[in-house]
Write an enzyme that holds these catalytic residues in place. Sequence first.
Site, PDB file in Angstrom:
ATOM      1  N   GLN A 109      89.995  63.913  30.011  1.00  0.00           N
ATOM      2  CA  GLN A 109      89.389  64.515  31.155  1.00  0.00           C
ATOM      3  C   GLN A 109      90.585  64.329  32.157  1.00  0.00           C
ATOM      4  O   GLN A 109      90.713  65.184  32.884  1.00  0.00           O
ATOM      5  CB  GLN A 109      88.378  63.457  31.834  1.00  0.00           C
ATOM      6  N   HIS A 149      93.544  67.126  32.682  1.00  0.00           N
ATOM      7  CA  HIS A 149      93.132  68.456  33.378  1.00  0.00           C
ATOM      8  C   HIS A 149      94.079  68.828  34.370  1.00  0.00           C
ATOM      9  O   HIS A 149      94.419  69.602  34.840  1.00  0.00           O
ATOM     10  CB  HIS A 149      91.594  68.535  33.800  1.00  0.00           C
ATOM     11  N   GLU A 166      79.924  64.890  36.854  1.00  0.00           N
ATOM     12  CA  GLU A 166      79.841  66.280  36.079  1.00  0.00           C
ATOM     13  C   GLU A 166      79.601  66.096  34.659  1.00  0.00           C
ATOM     14  O   GLU A 166      78.737  66.768  34.057  1.00  0.00           O
ATOM     15  CB  GLU A 166      81.326  66.895  36.125  1.00  0.00           C
ATOM     16  N   HIS A 167      80.155  65.349  33.925  1.00  0.00           N
ATOM     17  CA  HIS A 167      80.013  64.755  32.466  1.00  0.00           C
ATOM     18  C   HIS A 167      79.711  63.311  32.336  1.00  0.00           C
ATOM     19  O   HIS A 167      80.362  62.591  33.116  1.00  0.00           O
ATOM     20  CB  HIS A 167      81.362  65.197  31.843  1.00  0.00           C
ATOM     21  N   ASP A 185      83.028  71.083  26.023  1.00  0.00           N
ATOM     22  CA  ASP A 185      83.875  72.204  26.415  1.00  0.00           C
ATOM     23  C   ASP A 185      84.110  73.401  25.632  1.00  0.00           C
ATOM     24  O   ASP A 185      84.462  74.466  26.259  1.00  0.00           O
ATOM     25  CB  ASP A 185      85.393  71.613  26.641  1.00  0.00           C
ATOM     26  N   HIS A 200      51.475  90.731  63.146  1.00  0.00           N
ATOM     27  CA  HIS A 200      51.306  90.273  61.774  1.00  0.00           C
ATOM     28  C   HIS A 200      49.770  90.101  61.426  1.00  0.00           C
ATOM     29  O   HIS A 200      49.038  90.742  60.452  1.00  0.00           O
ATOM     30  CB  HIS A 200      51.783  88.701  61.583  1.00  0.00           C
TER      31      HIS A 200
END
Lengths: 431, 431
Positions: free
Chosen positions: B260, B263, B328-329, B362, B421
């Site tokens: 991770q 990245h 996220e993960h 991934d 209406h």
Amino acid sequence: MIRLDSTHPDFAQDFARLLTVKREISEDVDETVRGIIAGVIAGGDSALVDYTCRFDRLGADFSADRLAVTRAEVDAALDACPREALDALTLAAERIETFHRAQVPGDHLATDALGVTAGWRWTSLESVGLYVPGGTASYPSSVLMNAVPARVAGVPRLVMVVPTPDGQLNPLVLAAARISGVDEIYRVGGAQAVAALAYGTETIAPVAKIVGPGNAWVAAAKRRVFGQVGIDMIAGPSEVLILADGHANPDWIAADLLAQAEHDTAAQAILITDSAEFAAAAEGAVERALATLPRAEIARASWRDYGAIIRVRDFDEAVPLVDRLAPEHLEIETADAEALAAKVRNAGAIFLGSHTPEAIGDYVGGPNHVLPTARSARFSSGLGVLDFMKRTTILRCDAEALRAIGPAAVALGRSEGLEGHARSVAIRLNL
Amino acid sequence: MIRLDSTHPDFAQDFARLLTVKREISEDVDETVRGIIAGVIAGGDSALVDYTCRFDRLGADFSADRLAVTRAEVDAALDACPREALDALTLAAERIETFHRAQVPGDHLATDALGVTAGWRWTSLESVGLYVPGGTASYPSSVLMNAVPARVAGVPRLVMVVPTPDGQLNPLVLAAARISGVDEIYRVGGAQAVAALAYGTETIAPVAKIVGPGNAWVAAAKRRVFGQVGIDMIAGPSEVLILADGHANPDWIAADLLAQAEHDTAAQAILITDSAEFAAAAEGAVERALATLPRAEIARASWRDYGAIIRVRDFDEAVPLVDRLAPEHLEIETADAEALAAKVRNAGAIFLGSHTPEAIGDYVGGPNHVLPTARSARFSSGLGVLDFMKRTTILRCDAEALRAIGPAAVALGRSEGLEGHARSVAIRLNL
């Protein structure tokens, strides 16, 4: 009002112009809103009370302990509501709930031949803030349309904020909150209410998402807090597109066009028909109906500035026009309405046949009345249960499964120059 | 790297601080982007070519007829790709497709006892633009993760844009496009590509939605064109949260943390464990693994600035921490990973057990790797088939049904001050 005819040589150009007409009333409020949000973040309740006193003209005795609307106040509001309206709200809530229950999504988990288990799980948001406008645009039906799907999704905490300009609060809004099970209510509005929901104050705990309509300040505040919390769509002026053939009742169609036009001077009502006679009859009927409409001033301005009647050779020719307009509401009152509807790709909601005026969908049909405007039905949907849930994917490999698919992950990691990715797989495979 | 301990008196405060750490690399590009978008709207292909020549340093002979990447160029790229990578991409595409097929939503239409027919229909977006970054962050796996769900949704027109800085184009990106059935490709990038997709040029027809990752310029451009077209989420730096007990392998966990961290210097890797010994072992393993990692410089900065190891008494105590981090993960490598996962509300994707490193997800697991970052898993989901479809609701009343529910709509219309209406219903009921 514009009259277009598909047989006219300039039609393509005229229609393209209709698509790009700007109906947004843009107000440059972004800098003010930025300041208000920063104020609430820094000052909490005290800032929230100050802004509320100032913008809603509340007395100097207004204080943080009066932010919450009490249970007794809601009880009193219910007593003040006419029975007929309460019954109608209850019927609407039941029908909206039944419709939205069918939207609850299913979970999924499956193990494939290689031993990889994959799927997903839906969970509700933990908390949602519902913005309700004050004053004349305070619509109890919108409370139901936002709160009921959130409840159906299973959101455990639903918070409503509603401004009380000059201390006024529509009792039917509180009734709608009670009916849809919202019991945490604060008398705040504007950008300050959005900031409080997003960042929290001493009295108001923050939420995960903010939904509901609002004025330019509210819209700008929602855009600004997006990321910190989720938001729903930013709705533009309402719109209807009606497809009607020569057998439709021109007075009924005129009533539907004006039901849309009365919302807002920036609202848009368009009629597409294959009959020149019907076009003329509907146009006349609009003028007649305007004569007695209470909101005629608004409706007349909308119809004059943004209304349109488009004549086509046949309704097959209308389908691509509908898809390009991507209307929020599409009424179809033609011979085979279902078959025509099946050909349409882009529309927020479709109303079929002569006994389904769009206003039925605003209140008691069951489907949601929060719908994509300004051609966004090309890429988005109306509000629903999914807007109050999120999906978590799940993956599990056993040793065998990792041996089967791991080498491909190693290869891809290396091909992307991410050796660390490759190694996290390779280390488990002794590669 | 921060070490936290839930038994420490300042833990609540320290953890709250961890939640609010800003990891965005903010670049003020908004004014430039506004100008570029206006330029493309006004100048079309000619402006697009000018910006592309300038920003991607293409030669003066670059012209509009070279915007499109030809079929022959894609064929040539495929020939240049290593077999192993092509096979891995093909496996990945198949697994992603199988997973996403299960997400295709069902339509619904039912008539109730009152004679009201209500339901909805899902349709695919008519066109989608897929942004693919150029240069070092050009990931073929992202092409699959964006294009395959769009294809599964049934999107008839899928367009890819990818910049070619100094004329360079990653052949595997073209291979991924071919494998996922994308055959309309343009060699443009940045805000100018986003503008072309949103507004169209002579060569590039506009799309309904733009998806895919990009740098600060691309993100700012997507925010600006939102409304004109749909956009996917604006992704922040990637992040992983790992729950591991004393039985986990510290070298494996270290590899996952670094996968991770490699990245991006703004990526975040966090470990939560109930074992002080394991915490120390994992910390040591990270240092050892960094010594040989090609992207050690990036990973080390990420781990130093944003990494964390949190010690808890037990994993029940970890659940609310996970929900607040909303990672996220989420990797879970504990004794009963499934049971622990079931207690979690907020996470983009969960990876269960010791043989499911996040990197599998991934590439080849099947679930999507485009996931909510920066705590937005509290209110949003990863990319999926639904992001390429939209729902149109359908309502039909016959005369009987309108008589049954129409009066409630009339009452609500009147209670909201919308007489137009009410009339559109009442006129059909002779009320």
